[in-house]
Scaffold this motif. Sequence first.
Motif, PDB file in Angstrom:
ATOM      1  N   THR A   1       0.839  -1.202   0.000  1.00  0.00           N
ATOM      2  CA  THR A   1       0.000   0.000   0.000  1.00  0.00           C
ATOM      3  C   THR A   1       0.878   1.259   0.000  1.00  0.00           C
ATOM      4  OG1 THR A   1      -0.085   0.097   2.421  1.00  0.00           O
ATOM      5  CG2 THR A   1      -1.809  -1.182   1.321  1.00  0.00           C
TER       6      THR A   1
ATOM      7  N   SER B   1      -4.490  -0.618  -3.120  1.00  0.00           N
ATOM      8  CA  SER B   1      -5.084   0.197  -2.050  1.00  0.00           C
ATOM      9  C   SER B   1      -5.176  -0.629  -0.768  1.00  0.00           C
ATOM     10  CB  SER B   1      -6.484   0.643  -2.465  1.00  0.00           C
ATOM     11  OG  SER B   1      -7.333  -0.491  -2.498  1.00  0.00           O
ATOM     12  N   LYS B   2      -5.462   0.065   0.342  1.00  0.00           N
ATOM     13  CA  LYS B   2      -5.598  -0.631   1.626  1.00  0.00           C
ATOM     14  C   LYS B   2      -6.784  -1.614   1.577  1.00  0.00           C
ATOM     15  CE  LYS B   2      -4.975   0.261   6.487  1.00  0.00           C
ATOM     16  NZ  LYS B   2      -6.103   0.468   7.392  1.00  0.00           N
TER      17      LYS B   2
END
Length: 192
Positions: free
Chosen positions: A40, A57-58
Amino acid sequence: MAGRGKLFIVSGPSGSGKSSLINDIVNESDDFVRSISVTTRPKRKDETSGRQYHFISKDEFEELIEKDMLLEWAAYAGYLYGTPKKFVTEKLSKGKNVILVIDVQGAMQVIKKIKDTYLIFITTSSFKELEERIKKRRADSLEEMNKRLEIAKSELNYKKYYDCIIVNNNYNEALLNLKKVLDSKKGRKRHK
Ligand code: 5GP
């Protein structure tokens, strides 16, 4: 027919030169493949997604954890990093030697799952040398640099869990030593 490949983990503090060394090894030899991690962390200017890392992305990262698709994962300097499981298991079963360039927390997770993993720690002979290298790397902000220096100190405590330590004061010498270790420990191909 190919036998089972060997799994190698290469760890070491920021500035130890581990990524450059492993890139040179895999570019020169068909015997080893490097696993590309997911992270990330924001992409640096000189990085390409799919090359150094898969930048995600997270939410995407958390989905991989939920679906049990990571062999290991860890938080490092505020970001998440993980090793996709499928790539590693497939390559190993095809007889390839796989190298993971991951931090010490990840290494400790992998050795519990894959027992005959060979662990290599790359470092410099002094902390001062590491400090200078981390400071020279302009890609990182001052805050990032200080975080990495702090982490480097604690990472050095994990050296004792590693099978082999390579000191990288002189790049070419370290490369040669690393090659020798990898060649002597890699999986042997079986032929029918
Ligand atoms: P960097 O941001 O400098 O590329 O990486 C920071 C740290 O995360 C390095 O020690 C690197 O080896 C480690 N790292 C990279 N990929 C992974 C991974 O998949 N898992 C773990 N545990 N650490 C990783």
